[in-house]
Design a protein around this motif. Structure first.
Motif, PDB file in Angstrom:
ATOM      1  N   VAL A  49       0.888  -1.202  -0.151  1.00  0.00           N
ATOM      2  CA  VAL A  49       0.043   0.059  -0.153  1.00  0.00           C
ATOM      3  C   VAL A  49       1.010   1.199   0.060  1.00  0.00           C
ATOM      4  O   VAL A  49       0.671   2.228  -0.702  1.00  0.00           O
ATOM      5  CB  VAL A  49      -1.007  -0.013   1.055  1.00  0.00           C
ATOM      6  CG1 VAL A  49      -1.554   1.357   1.503  1.00  0.00           C
ATOM      7  CG2 VAL A  49      -1.820  -1.053   1.026  1.00  0.00           C
ATOM      8  N   SER A  50       1.935   1.119   0.831  1.00  0.00           N
ATOM      9  CA  SER A  50       2.844   2.358   0.908  1.00  0.00           C
ATOM     10  C   SER A  50       3.644   2.558  -0.752  1.00  0.00           C
ATOM     11  O   SER A  50       3.454   3.787  -1.184  1.00  0.00           O
ATOM     12  CB  SER A  50       3.993   1.988   1.633  1.00  0.00           C
ATOM     13  OG  SER A  50       3.386   2.069   3.140  1.00  0.00           O
ATOM     14  N   VAL A  51       3.953   1.585  -1.287  1.00  0.00           N
ATOM     15  CA  VAL A  51       4.530   1.766  -2.474  1.00  0.00           C
ATOM     16  C   VAL A  51       3.414   2.406  -3.496  1.00  0.00           C
ATOM     17  O   VAL A  51       3.793   3.236  -4.417  1.00  0.00           O
ATOM     18  CB  VAL A  51       5.290   0.425  -2.929  1.00  0.00           C
ATOM     19  CG1 VAL A  51       5.644   0.586  -4.446  1.00  0.00           C
ATOM     20  CG2 VAL A  51       6.445   0.172  -2.078  1.00  0.00           C
ATOM     21  N   ALA A  52       2.309   1.598  -3.566  1.00  0.00           N
ATOM     22  CA  ALA A  52       1.277   2.003  -4.422  1.00  0.00           C
ATOM     23  C   ALA A  52       0.908   3.817  -4.241  1.00  0.00           C
ATOM     24  O   ALA A  52       0.800   4.542  -5.135  1.00  0.00           O
ATOM     25  CB  ALA A  52       0.035   1.385  -4.518  1.00  0.00           C
ATOM     26  N   LEU A  53       0.704   4.004  -3.170  1.00  0.00           N
ATOM     27  CA  LEU A  53       0.504   5.467  -2.765  1.00  0.00           C
ATOM     28  C   LEU A  53       1.728   6.424  -3.166  1.00  0.00           C
ATOM     29  O   LEU A  53       1.474   7.512  -3.613  1.00  0.00           O
ATOM     30  CB  LEU A  53       0.072   5.571  -1.154  1.00  0.00           C
ATOM     31  CG  LEU A  53      -1.152   5.049  -0.677  1.00  0.00           C
ATOM     32  CD1 LEU A  53      -1.615   5.170   0.737  1.00  0.00           C
ATOM     33  CD2 LEU A  53      -2.427   5.486  -1.737  1.00  0.00           C
ATOM     34  N   TRP A  54       3.061   5.932  -2.942  1.00  0.00           N
ATOM     35  CA  TRP A  54       4.095   6.682  -3.163  1.00  0.00           C
ATOM     36  C   TRP A  54       4.160   6.907  -4.801  1.00  0.00           C
ATOM     37  O   TRP A  54       4.352   7.763  -5.217  1.00  0.00           O
ATOM     38  CB  TRP A  54       5.157   6.383  -2.908  1.00  0.00           C
ATOM     39  CG  TRP A  54       6.437   6.898  -3.220  1.00  0.00           C
ATOM     40  CD1 TRP A  54       7.505   6.479  -4.089  1.00  0.00           C
ATOM     41  CD2 TRP A  54       6.678   8.131  -2.769  1.00  0.00           C
ATOM     42  NE1 TRP A  54       8.342   7.281  -4.335  1.00  0.00           N
ATOM     43  CE2 TRP A  54       8.224   8.330  -3.575  1.00  0.00           C
ATOM     44  CE3 TRP A  54       6.495   9.139  -1.867  1.00  0.00           C
ATOM     45  CZ2 TRP A  54       8.711   9.472  -3.403  1.00  0.00           C
ATOM     46  CZ3 TRP A  54       7.040  10.058  -1.609  1.00  0.00           C
ATOM     47  CH2 TRP A  54       8.179  10.426  -2.460  1.00  0.00           C
ATOM     48  N   ASP A  55       3.757   5.754  -5.426  1.00  0.00           N
ATOM     49  CA  ASP A  55       3.493   5.965  -7.085  1.00  0.00           C
ATOM     50  C   ASP A  55       2.633   6.735  -7.435  1.00  0.00           C
ATOM     51  O   ASP A  55       3.002   7.511  -8.146  1.00  0.00           O
ATOM     52  CB  ASP A  55       3.194   4.398  -7.420  1.00  0.00           C
ATOM     53  CG  ASP A  55       3.220   4.624  -9.049  1.00  0.00           C
ATOM     54  OD1 ASP A  55       4.066   4.659  -9.716  1.00  0.00           O
ATOM     55  OD2 ASP A  55       2.035   4.093  -9.705  1.00  0.00           O
TER      56      ASP A  55
ATOM     57  N   ASP B 208      -6.581   0.683  -5.461  1.00  0.00           N
ATOM     58  CA  ASP B 208      -6.007   1.195  -4.090  1.00  0.00           C
ATOM     59  C   ASP B 208      -7.048   1.091  -3.027  1.00  0.00           C
ATOM     60  O   ASP B 208      -6.336   0.624  -1.832  1.00  0.00           O
ATOM     61  CB  ASP B 208      -5.573   2.632  -4.235  1.00  0.00           C
ATOM     62  CG  ASP B 208      -4.356   3.058  -4.970  1.00  0.00           C
ATOM     63  OD1 ASP B 208      -3.772   2.027  -5.251  1.00  0.00           O
ATOM     64  OD2 ASP B 208      -4.356   4.156  -5.678  1.00  0.00           O
ATOM     65  N   ALA B 209      -8.210   1.166  -3.134  1.00  0.00           N
ATOM     66  CA  ALA B 209      -9.115   0.959  -2.160  1.00  0.00           C
ATOM     67  C   ALA B 209      -9.295  -0.500  -1.752  1.00  0.00           C
ATOM     68  O   ALA B 209      -9.374  -0.935  -0.278  1.00  0.00           O
ATOM     69  CB  ALA B 209     -10.556   1.356  -2.460  1.00  0.00           C
ATOM     70  N   VAL B 210      -9.067  -1.500  -2.720  1.00  0.00           N
ATOM     71  CA  VAL B 210      -9.027  -2.766  -2.204  1.00  0.00           C
ATOM     72  C   VAL B 210      -7.727  -3.175  -1.520  1.00  0.00           C
ATOM     73  O   VAL B 210      -7.653  -3.949  -0.737  1.00  0.00           O
ATOM     74  CB  VAL B 210      -9.225  -3.760  -3.745  1.00  0.00           C
ATOM     75  CG1 VAL B 210      -9.109  -5.008  -3.323  1.00  0.00           C
ATOM     76  CG2 VAL B 210     -10.578  -3.461  -4.227  1.00  0.00           C
ATOM     77  N   MET B 211      -6.527  -2.636  -2.041  1.00  0.00           N
ATOM     78  CA  MET B 211      -5.137  -2.996  -1.106  1.00  0.00           C
ATOM     79  C   MET B 211      -5.182  -2.178   0.024  1.00  0.00           C
ATOM     80  O   MET B 211      -4.727  -3.064   0.973  1.00  0.00           O
ATOM     81  CB  MET B 211      -4.298  -1.967  -2.110  1.00  0.00           C
ATOM     82  CG  MET B 211      -3.742  -2.905  -3.474  1.00  0.00           C
ATOM     83  SD  MET B 211      -2.528  -1.881  -4.364  1.00  0.00           S
ATOM     84  CE  MET B 211      -1.165  -1.958  -3.129  1.00  0.00           C
ATOM     85  N   VAL B 212      -6.134  -1.043   0.216  1.00  0.00           N
ATOM     86  CA  VAL B 212      -5.949  -0.570   1.684  1.00  0.00           C
ATOM     87  C   VAL B 212      -7.003  -1.598   2.689  1.00  0.00           C
ATOM     88  O   VAL B 212      -6.652  -1.879   3.778  1.00  0.00           O
ATOM     89  CB  VAL B 212      -6.456   0.982   1.541  1.00  0.00           C
ATOM     90  CG1 VAL B 212      -6.992   1.295   3.115  1.00  0.00           C
ATOM     91  CG2 VAL B 212      -5.543   1.735   1.001  1.00  0.00           C
TER      92      VAL B 212
END
Length: 93
Positions: free
Chosen positions: A33-39, A73-77
């Motif tokens: 999740v952190s990597v996706a949000l950083w992307d 992202d919502a599913v990942m969170v």
């Protein structure tokens, strides 16, 4: 017949062998999740110019982009939250 003390030892060994993998899943999901949000943060300018400024595209493409970009992202969170151990998702919502 099974010896109760031996069965208890086997049960404890099974549980202790599974626990490290559960912790790894918790931390890896939070890391993902952190990597996706950083992307998303570092590509926001490019996304804005390519998708949202371009008015020639159909609205359907904008909606599809929203679903695929931010729905995942919502599913990942949610997955990271449910794997974190702070919520019991097995007993109904």
């Amino acid at each position: 017949m099974l010896d109760p003390s031996n069965a208890a030892e086997e049960y404890v060994q099974t549980i202790t062998s599974v626990l490290p993998s559960l912790y790894i899943e918790r931390y890896l999901s939070a890391f993902a999740v952190s990597v996706a949000l950083w992307d998303h943060c570092i590509t926001l300018n490019e996304e804005f110019e390519a998708v949202w400024v371009n008015r020639e595209q159909n609205v359907l493409w904008h909606v599809a982009y929203l679903i695929f970009r931010y729905g995942t992202d919502a599913v990942m969170v949610f997955t990271a939250y449910s794997l974190s151990g702070t919520v019991d998702v097995g007993n109904g919502m």
